[in-house]
Design an enzyme around this catalytic site. Structure first.
Site, PDB file in Angstrom:
ATOM      1  N   ASP A 245      10.873 -26.339 -21.328  1.00  0.00           N
ATOM      2  CA  ASP A 245      11.137 -26.717 -22.719  1.00  0.00           C
ATOM      3  C   ASP A 245      11.256 -25.433 -23.521  1.00  0.00           C
ATOM      4  OD1 ASP A 245      11.168 -27.596 -25.311  1.00  0.00           O
ATOM      5  OD2 ASP A 245       9.258 -28.666 -25.218  1.00  0.00           O
TER       6      ASP A 245
ATOM      7  N   ASN B 104      12.427 -25.253 -26.555  1.00  0.00           N
ATOM      8  CA  ASN B 104      12.221 -25.555 -27.975  1.00  0.00           C
ATOM      9  C   ASN B 104      13.331 -25.000 -28.865  1.00  0.00           C
ATOM     10  OD1 ASN B 104      10.162 -27.289 -28.998  1.00  0.00           O
ATOM     11  ND2 ASN B 104       8.626 -25.948 -28.065  1.00  0.00           N
TER      12      ASN B 104
ATOM     13  N   GLU C 239       3.690 -28.826 -21.157  1.00  0.00           N
ATOM     14  CA  GLU C 239       2.827 -29.540 -22.104  1.00  0.00           C
ATOM     15  C   GLU C 239       1.916 -30.515 -21.350  1.00  0.00           C
ATOM     16  OE1 GLU C 239       3.154 -31.087 -26.713  1.00  0.00           O
ATOM     17  OE2 GLU C 239       4.960 -31.094 -25.475  1.00  0.00           O
TER      18      GLU C 239
ATOM     19  N   ASP D  66       4.368 -34.223 -22.063  1.00  0.00           N
ATOM     20  CA  ASP D  66       3.608 -34.578 -23.269  1.00  0.00           C
ATOM     21  C   ASP D  66       2.237 -35.159 -22.925  1.00  0.00           C
ATOM     22  OD1 ASP D  66       3.178 -34.843 -26.025  1.00  0.00           O
ATOM     23  OD2 ASP D  66       3.951 -36.889 -26.061  1.00  0.00           O
TER      24      ASP D  66
ATOM     25  N   ASP E 232       8.193 -38.149 -24.475  1.00  0.00           N
ATOM     26  CA  ASP E 232       9.239 -38.037 -25.494  1.00  0.00           C
ATOM     27  C   ASP E 232      10.366 -37.121 -25.033  1.00  0.00           C
ATOM     28  OD1 ASP E 232       7.625 -35.822 -25.600  1.00  0.00           O
ATOM     29  OD2 ASP E 232       7.319 -35.849 -27.772  1.00  0.00           O
ATOM     30  N   HIS E 233      10.198 -36.459 -23.905  1.00  0.00           N
ATOM     31  CA  HIS E 233      11.256 -35.713 -23.220  1.00  0.00           C
ATOM     32  C   HIS E 233      11.645 -36.475 -21.962  1.00  0.00           C
ATOM     33  CE1 HIS E 233      10.841 -31.609 -25.221  1.00  0.00           C
ATOM     34  NE2 HIS E 233       9.780 -32.263 -25.664  1.00  0.00           N
TER      35      HIS E 233
ATOM     36  N   ASP F  12      15.550 -28.855 -23.294  1.00  0.00           N
ATOM     37  CA  ASP F  12      15.102 -28.490 -21.945  1.00  0.00           C
ATOM     38  C   ASP F  12      16.285 -27.944 -21.146  1.00  0.00           C
ATOM     39  OD1 ASP F  12      12.192 -29.952 -21.766  1.00  0.00           O
ATOM     40  OD2 ASP F  12      13.600 -31.085 -23.008  1.00  0.00           O
TER      41      ASP F  12
ATOM     42  N   TYR G 174       6.881 -23.141 -21.389  1.00  0.00           N
ATOM     43  CA  TYR G 174       6.817 -24.000 -22.573  1.00  0.00           C
ATOM     44  C   TYR G 174       6.831 -23.066 -23.780  1.00  0.00           C
ATOM     45  CZ  TYR G 174       4.974 -27.301 -26.028  1.00  0.00           C
ATOM     46  OH  TYR G 174       4.792 -28.073 -27.155  1.00  0.00           O
TER      47      TYR G 174
END
Length: 404
Positions: free
Chosen positions: A297, A299, A183, A157, A394-395, A369, A258
């Protein structure tokens, strides 16, 4: 606040008035004498306060005819007298506490049966199962081969912010052979010097968005130089956002990705469905040459077990039917979700928590993830870990152990 207003009103009317005088509650009287005590049901020496609580009297206060000196009190208008009567119970409780009187504990509030629908970030009292504890690393395959490859993947992030949050210290302690980042949100020219100068990772590869600065971006840092490195998946529609790096090694391809988010209101869901089809075709093309390790990630929370609140998120990005089916298609084509292969029933194993609502402390999260393997690599799998205690994004990072 009402108490403050009454005190101001009292001070503004300090001139005694013979026409109307009202004995004040002890905490409003201005007197150097000790404050009188409060008694319920005691005979009234002075005048009682009008209203439903007329039993509450000021003990020891002289009557108007008495020659004894009386406390200095001020004139209160009828409206202020009404406000005194309506004064919050909290003021009376504070005064009683000051006098040393005990207050009965308030009765617990009753709740409706069933408690209503919990908020998305709520954790019910006593839900001890919401806690996730990482188990010790398994460093052997099922047939006893020792792990010799360690890969870590982390959506950070924002690389520059992550460095300031001591992300590099965690990486040094974890010491993976290959570090994959998603990211990153910066171009190669904007890389912090602390990252460029990591001597343990001399081979670094970066891809960033060509259209939006500070958006998307992935990186791969290796201790051993790959045979070859490529960027994107060969589809122009997808290759401008810096989402994929592929490194070829002797026995496998490593792909870090990502995956595009479907966005608030699912504004990019149609694009996401196109991406899923094209990306799977890319993976199958690689697998025709060598087995594939995919990390990043993705998503998507594949099953209900992969997020805390599945029922309230069925129309949320990352848990739509279309996105989940896209991942199911990857597994149906011969790839393995390494974590669920080893831990099929482990609950509350998440890798992402929104910053809102203190969700990380409550472990209200999503598993977004993944390490995904070609089926041919399954005999080489030792362990797939979620490092949920690692902070900085945040991950949280995930780590794969393989015996190659």
């Amino acid at each position: 606040m009402r108490t403050c207003v009454l005190i101001r009103a009292f001070r503004a009317a300090e001139t005694p008035c013979a026409r109307r005088q009202l004995p004040l509650l002890p905490f409003l009287a201005r007197s150097s004498a000790p404050r009188p005590g409060l008694q319920r049901g005691a005979p009234s020496v002075g005048r009682s306060i009008p209203g439903p609580s007329s039993e509450l009297c000021v003990q020891g206060q002289a009557s108007a005819r008495s020659s004894a000196p009386s406390p200095r009190v001020g004139f209160l208008s009828p409206s202020v007298r009404w406000a005194v009567w309506k004064m919050p119970k909290r003021a009376l409780k504070e005064e009683a506490a000051e006098k040393g009187e005990q207050q009965a504990e308030p009765a617990p509030k009753k709740t409706k049966r069933g408690g209503g629908k919990a908020a998305d970030g709520a954790v019910k009292d006593g839900d001890a199962a919401a806690v996730f504890e990482d188990t010790p690393d398994k460093l052997l395959t099922e047939d006893g081969k020792k792990s010799d490859l360690k890969i870590t993947s982390w959506n950070i992030d924002g690389l520059r912010a992550w460095v300031k949050k001591n992300g590099l210290e965690w990486v040094s302690a974890e010491s993976p052979d290959i570090l994959c980042l998603q990211e990153t949100k910066c171009t190669e020219k904007q890389l912090p010097a602390d990252v460029k100068d990591m001597t343990e990772y001399p081979h670094q590869y970066w891809s960033s968005s060509q259209d939006k600065e500070g958006y998307s971006g992935v990186g791969m840092l290796c201790k051993v130089k790959p045979l070859n490195v490529t960027y994107g998946i060969g589809v122009e529609e997808h290759d401008n956002e810096g989402r994929v790096i592929t490194a070829e090694f002797n026995k496998y391809f490593l792909v870090t990705v990502y995956v595009p988010n479907s966005g608030r209101g699912l504004v990019r869901l149609d694009y996401r469905k196109t991406w899923d089809v094209d990306f799977l075709a890319y993976l199958k093309g690689l697998e025709g040459k060598k087995p594939v390790i995919l990390c990043g990630d993705l998503n998507v929370a594949h099953q209900e077990i992969d997020l805390k609140n599945p029922k309230t998120n069925k129309k949320s990005a990352g848990f739509t039917v279309e996105e989940r089916q896209g991942f199911s298609n990857v597994l149906a084509d011969g790839f393995i979700d390494s974590y669920r292969h080893l831990y099929p029933d482990t609950r509350h194993a998440y890798t992402f928590w929104t910053y809102m609502g203190n969700c990380r402390a409550k472990n209200v999260g999503w598993r977004l993830d993944y390490f995904v393997l070609s089926k041919a690599l399954l005999p080489h799998l030792c362990d797939s870990k979620i490092r949920s205690k690692a902070l900085g994004s945040d991950h949280c990072p995930i780590t794969l152990f393989m015996a190659m």
